[in-house]
Scaffold this motif. Structure first.
Motif, short mmCIF file in Angstrom:
data_model
loop_
_atom_site.label_atom_id
_atom_site.label_comp_id
_atom_site.label_asym_id
_atom_site.label_seq_id
_atom_site.Cartn_x
_atom_site.Cartn_y
_atom_site.Cartn_z
N UNK A 77 32.03 32.56 44.68
CA UNK A 77 33.05 33.60 44.48
C UNK A 77 34.42 33.14 45.01
N UNK A 78 34.68 31.83 44.81
CA UNK A 78 35.94 31.27 45.31
C UNK A 78 36.81 30.75 44.16
N UNK A 79 36.61 31.32 42.97
CA UNK A 79 37.43 30.90 41.82
C UNK A 79 36.70 29.90 40.95
N UNK A 80 37.02 29.95 39.62
CA UNK A 80 36.34 29.05 38.68
C UNK A 80 37.07 27.73 38.52
N UNK A 81 38.29 27.64 39.07
CA UNK A 81 39.05 26.39 39.04
C UNK A 81 40.04 26.42 40.21
N UNK A 82 40.77 25.32 40.36
CA UNK A 82 41.67 25.20 41.52
C UNK A 82 42.78 26.26 41.48
N UNK A 84 42.62 29.33 40.19
CA UNK A 84 42.06 30.62 40.65
C UNK A 84 41.84 30.60 42.16
N UNK A 85 41.40 29.46 42.68
CA UNK A 85 41.18 29.35 44.14
C UNK A 85 42.51 29.58 44.87
N UNK A 86 43.58 29.04 44.30
CA UNK A 86 44.92 29.24 44.89
C UNK A 86 45.35 30.70 44.79
N UNK A 87 45.11 31.31 43.64
CA UNK A 87 45.47 32.73 43.48
C UNK A 87 44.71 33.60 44.48
N UNK A 88 43.45 33.27 44.70
CA UNK A 88 42.65 34.02 45.68
C UNK A 88 43.24 33.83 47.08
N UNK A 89 43.56 32.59 47.43
CA UNK A 89 44.17 32.33 48.75
C UNK A 89 45.46 33.12 48.91
N UNK A 90 46.27 33.17 47.83
CA UNK A 90 47.56 33.88 47.91
C UNK A 90 47.35 35.37 48.12
N UNK A 91 46.39 35.95 47.42
CA UNK A 91 46.20 37.40 47.57
C UNK A 91 45.59 37.71 48.95
N UNK A 92 44.73 36.84 49.42
CA UNK A 92 44.15 37.03 50.76
C UNK A 92 45.26 36.97 51.82
N UNK A 93 46.18 36.02 51.67
CA UNK A 93 47.29 35.92 52.63
C UNK A 93 48.19 37.16 52.53
N UNK A 151 36.04 36.55 46.53
CA UNK A 151 36.02 36.95 47.95
C UNK A 151 37.26 37.74 48.32
N UNK A 152 38.34 37.66 47.53
CA UNK A 152 39.52 38.49 47.80
C UNK A 152 39.16 39.97 47.65
N UNK A 153 38.36 40.29 46.64
CA UNK A 153 37.94 41.69 46.43
C UNK A 153 37.06 42.16 47.59
N UNK A 154 36.11 41.31 47.99
CA UNK A 154 35.23 41.68 49.10
C UNK A 154 36.03 41.86 50.38
N UNK A 155 36.97 40.93 50.62
CA UNK A 155 37.78 40.99 51.85
C UNK A 155 38.61 42.26 51.89
#
Ligand code: GSH
Length: 203
Positions: A77-82, A84-93, A151-155
């Motif tokens: 649940x950490x993104x399907x590509x790099x 998306x992984x970056x977008x998740x990191x950005x929303x988490x931050x 994991x952004x949604x879960x967080x």
């Protein structure tokens, strides 16, 4: 399967996203909650004198976001590509910035300063973040990133009780997309089971 032990105060706080992600992953973990009065004695033994600390097969690691990201990768649940992984990191931050601004007000000890900060926080800062977070969920098919659970949604959902406790209100009350996201996450069978069995805490 590794063994996991998570050590934290007897609250949700910044540990709850880790508990959500471990639960989502369907792994057993030791939910180690210490009594507040024991903290001064325990603090020197914690990495950088803080919690949460996760032990994976006895190896200890600190920093809740790094831990969440590490686990999310294991559970897909950490993104399907790099990107998306970056977008998740950005929303988490961004969620972290949002929480920090509310915490700065909540933990302010000078009453006059707290009063002065209250108007801008509740009239400008909180609505600004929530409007943008809500719009992002709407634009992305009901999730923060890529039309799929991450994991952004879960967080975000795991952190809501702590945020609401600090703000003394249900912050997402009028934000339909965030409310639907919350319902979706809390309806995930493994999250539902965790929420039903976790010890009660207000924050
Ligand atoms: N950036 C760290 C912050 C950890 C942190 O602030 N922990 C607090 C509890 S939420 C703590 O250990 N407070 C007690 C202390 O610093 O003595 C993380 O996300 O893990």
């Amino acid at each position: 399967m590794p063994t996991y032990k998570l050590t934290y105060f007897p609250t949700k706080g910044v540990a709850e996203p880790i508990r959500f992600i471990l639960s989502y992953g369907g792994v057993d973990f030791v939910d180690d909650r210490f009594n507040r009065e024991d903290w001064p004695k325990l603090k020197p033994s914690m990495l950088f004198g803080q919690v949460p600390i996760l032990e994976v097969d006895g190896k200890k690691i600190n920093q809740s976001t790094a831990i969440s990201r590490y686990l999310a990768k294991q559970f897909g649940i950490a993104g399907r590509n790099e990107w998306e992984a970056l977008e998740i990191d950005a929303i988490v931050a961004t969620i972290d910035d949002f929480r920090s601004k509310i915490a700065a007000w909540h933990y302010e000890t000078d009453e006059a300063t707290k009063k002065r900060k209250e108007g801008p926080l509740f009239k400008e800062t909180i609505p600004f973040y929530l409007e943008n977070l809500d719009a992002q969920v709407k634009k992305n098919g009901g999730y923060f990133v890529g039309g799929a659970l991450s994991w952004a949604d879960l967080l975000f959902v795991a952190m809501l009780d702590y945020i609401n406790f600090m703000a003394k209100t249900d912050v997402i009350g009028k934000y339909e997309n965030l409310k639907q996201l919350k319902t979706k996450v809390l309806d995930l069978p493994k999250i539902k089971a965790w929420v039903e069995k976790r010890p009660h805490s207000d924050s």
